[in-house]
Design an enzyme around this catalytic site. Structure first.
Site, short mmCIF file in Angstrom:
data_model
loop_
_atom_site.label_atom_id
_atom_site.label_comp_id
_atom_site.label_asym_id
_atom_site.label_seq_id
_atom_site.Cartn_x
_atom_site.Cartn_y
_atom_site.Cartn_z
N GLY A 130 -2.39 9.78 -3.79
CA GLY A 130 -3.50 10.72 -3.80
C GLY A 130 -4.83 9.99 -3.74
O GLY A 130 -4.89 8.77 -3.79
N ASP A 131 -5.90 10.76 -3.59
CA ASP A 131 -7.28 10.23 -3.61
C ASP A 131 -7.61 9.37 -2.40
O ASP A 131 -8.56 8.58 -2.44
CB ASP A 131 -7.54 9.43 -4.89
CG ASP A 131 -7.31 10.25 -6.15
OD1 ASP A 131 -7.95 11.30 -6.27
OD2 ASP A 131 -6.49 9.84 -6.99
N GLY A 144 -8.62 10.56 0.51
CA GLY A 144 -9.69 11.17 1.29
C GLY A 144 -9.25 12.35 2.14
O GLY A 144 -9.81 12.59 3.21
N HIS A 147 -10.35 17.27 -4.01
CA HIS A 147 -10.65 16.78 -2.67
C HIS A 147 -12.16 16.84 -2.45
O HIS A 147 -12.74 17.93 -2.33
CB HIS A 147 -9.92 17.61 -1.61
CG HIS A 147 -8.42 17.58 -1.75
ND1 HIS A 147 -7.58 18.31 -0.95
CD2 HIS A 147 -7.63 16.87 -2.59
CE1 HIS A 147 -6.32 18.06 -1.29
NE2 HIS A 147 -6.33 17.20 -2.29
N THR A 160 -12.18 7.58 -15.24
CA THR A 160 -11.17 7.78 -16.28
C THR A 160 -11.20 9.21 -16.79
O THR A 160 -12.25 9.73 -17.15
CB THR A 160 -11.41 6.80 -17.44
OG1 THR A 160 -11.29 5.46 -16.96
CG2 THR A 160 -10.38 7.02 -18.55
#
Length: 531
Positions: A41-42, A44, A77, A330
């Site tokens: 994930g993450d 883009g 997102h 975090t």
């Protein structure tokens, strides 16, 4: 590649302008694209979906909709427009700021409370009547405050053994629906207050009987808010998506990443969601769309990241510090956002379990100029002796000479391809076959294929090191085997390529890893940063 060879894709996918759709006239493609993250994930997905929607509009064939096909409100997102507006998309499609409506399919876990909050922020950014442009499948499961509270209670009870949950109730929603399929609240129930009241009351009572009192609002409050949701959006059935797919190109926006998949991820650090192309492909086939009319677009960064606990073999603390992510920090429930060098082993595995990709969107191409990013093409795994004299997770593994001469082995329930092993202080053993590794003595540098590699840490004196350059997919649902693999990955150390890839080499490197061309290159968060 499984359906279209690389040459054809390179000819039909334009990098700029009409990057959205297949343009080869002989293909007859309608231009639907399924966007999936090939990591944890993450990578883009949001900024890529936004760009695809804007490119389609600029080409004169605007996207008919963005369809969400897995996950729920835990998605994050991020989209930054060229005029500086920013929104973190959770349930709305990432094409919203480009004027594209959203459809939440039957596979999405809908959280009406979170959806209302998200709609308010979109309205502040200038989106007219955000909920009015939203359609929701009647059969979509509802995520409630009771699911979220139970999720957080369980995650807190795990203490140091937390799974890295987002704390949004996604797993609880899915688990309750599996255990009580006829009584799990669904979007259609929001339009029927009496039924919804009964279902929510039963849900809360059952969870509290197991976990004790939950910090959540009264049932009657939820019934009121969920009723407002039903009146604000349009609840639809399967015919709606079939109609939309006939009106123009559609972007299917996945959530999370393939390496978190409920069946193919590294258990137990996974999600309760299918994160591959499978759900989108099922929706398309049910609507009568041929596979040849769909482009499977994988998304990757130039470095590998993970939010929360679980294996991240190529992790490097200095890299995490040098490349902070303003949108990923975090979290109270997920924990720290972590970064490592580009993990070709893990991403190649993701491509395999996803069934292949047709093209790749590569993001964070500005990062190599800010930190010396390397490529991890193999792992060194140290196996620890057990009290009985064998080795944990390797009880049926032959000696290292046999393994080195074998293209692929099944070791302790975990598939291993082209791996080599040696005890501490052992001499080098030659691997056989193309791409085979070389057996290691303690602290000895090695070569994998013809690439130079960075020296790996020496194994324990009483351990055995095994080199793995491929993770072979296991049958879906083999969670015990997945847990074994996870334990090994938590002990693994990266073998990093040297020298560093040049700035102009990343696209070819990623294309080689994924077996598909890079069709979108991103150098920043805005659509204008895409090439």
């Amino acid at each position: 590649m499984s359906r279209l060879d690389r040459t054809k894709i390179s000819q039909t996918l334009r990098v700029t302008g009409d990057a959205f759709r297949l343009t080869h006239r002989e293909s007859g493609a309608t231009g639907h694209v399924v966007v999936v993250d090939l990591g944890f994930g993450d990578a883009g997905k949001g900024t890529v979906v936004d760009h695809l929607c804007r490119a389609a509009a600029a080409a004169g064939r605007p996207a008919a909709a963005v369809v969400r096909f897995n996950g729920g409100a835990q998605a994050a997102h991020n989209v930054v427009t060229d005029d500086g507006r920013h929104h973190t998309f959770a349930q709305f499609g990432a094409g919203t700021l480009a004027g594209v409506p959203t459809h939440l399919s039957r596979y999405v876990l809908v959280d009406p409370l979170a959806l209302a909050t998200e709609a308010d922020h979109l309205a502040e950014l200038g989106v007219p009547d955000p909920l009015g442009s939203l359609t929701v499948h009647r059969d979509a499961l509802l995520t409630t405050p009771y699911h979220a509270a139970a999720n957080r209670a369980r995650e807190t009870a795990r203490g140091a053994g937390r799974h890295g949950s987002c704390g949004m109730g996604i797993g609880e929603t899915a688990a309750y629906a599996l255990a009580h399929p006829d009584d799990a609240p669904r979007a259609r129930d929001c339009a029927h207050p009496a039924r919804l009241r009964r279902l929510l009351g039963e849900l809360r009572a059952l969870l509290e009987s197991e976990l004790g009192p939950l910090a959540a609002p009264p049932v009657e409050d939820c019934v009121e808010v969920f009723g407002q949701f039903a009146r604000a959006v349009r609840l639809v059935d399967d015919h709606h998506l079939a109609d939309v797919l006939r009106t123009g190109p559609v972007v299917f926006e996945g959530a999370q990443g393939v390496l978190l998949d409920e069946w193919h991820g590294f258990h137990p650090y996974t999600t309760w969601s299918t994160t591959t192309f499978a759900n989108a492909q099922k929706l398309l086939r049910d609507a009568g769309v041929d596979d040849g009319d769909v482009t499977r677009l994988g998304v990757l960064r130039t470095f590998t990241t993970r939010h929360g606990a679980g294996p991240l073999v190529s992790e490097e603390a200095a890299l995490t510090a040098a490349l902070p992510d303003q949108f990923n920090t975090t979290g109270r429930w997920q924990g720290a956002f972590r970064a490592g060098h580009f993990d070709a082993v893990a991403h190649r595995y993701a491509v395999e379990v996803a069934g292949g990709v047709d093209a790749v969107a590569l993001t964070h191409l500005d990062a190599p100029a800010r930190y010396p990013l390397r490529v991890c093409r193999a792992y060194d795994v140290v196996d620890v002796p057990t009290e009985g004299g064998g080795f944990s997770d390797f009880s049926d593994c032959a000696d290292y000479a046999d393994i080195a001469a074998t293209p692929a082995r099944r070791s302790g329930g975990v598939d291993v391809a082209r791996c080599t092993t040696a005890g501490a202080g052992a001499g080098a053993g030659a691997g056989a076959g193309a791409g085979a590794g070389v057996g290691l003595g303690a602290g000895v540098g090695v070569a994998v294929g013809t690439r130079r590699t960075v020296r790996a840490p020496a194994p324990r004196a009483d351990g055995v090191r095994r080199r793995i350059d491929r993770l072979i997919p296991r049958p879906a649902g083999d969670l015990d085997g997945s847990a074994v693999l996870t334990r090994r990955l938590l002990r693994a150390r990266p073998v990093l390529d040297e020298p560093l890839p040049g700035s102009d080499e990343w696209s070819d490197l990623v294309a080689e890893t994924c077996g598909a061309p890079v069709s979108v290159r991103s150098y920043g968060p805005r659509s204008g940063d895409k090439r």
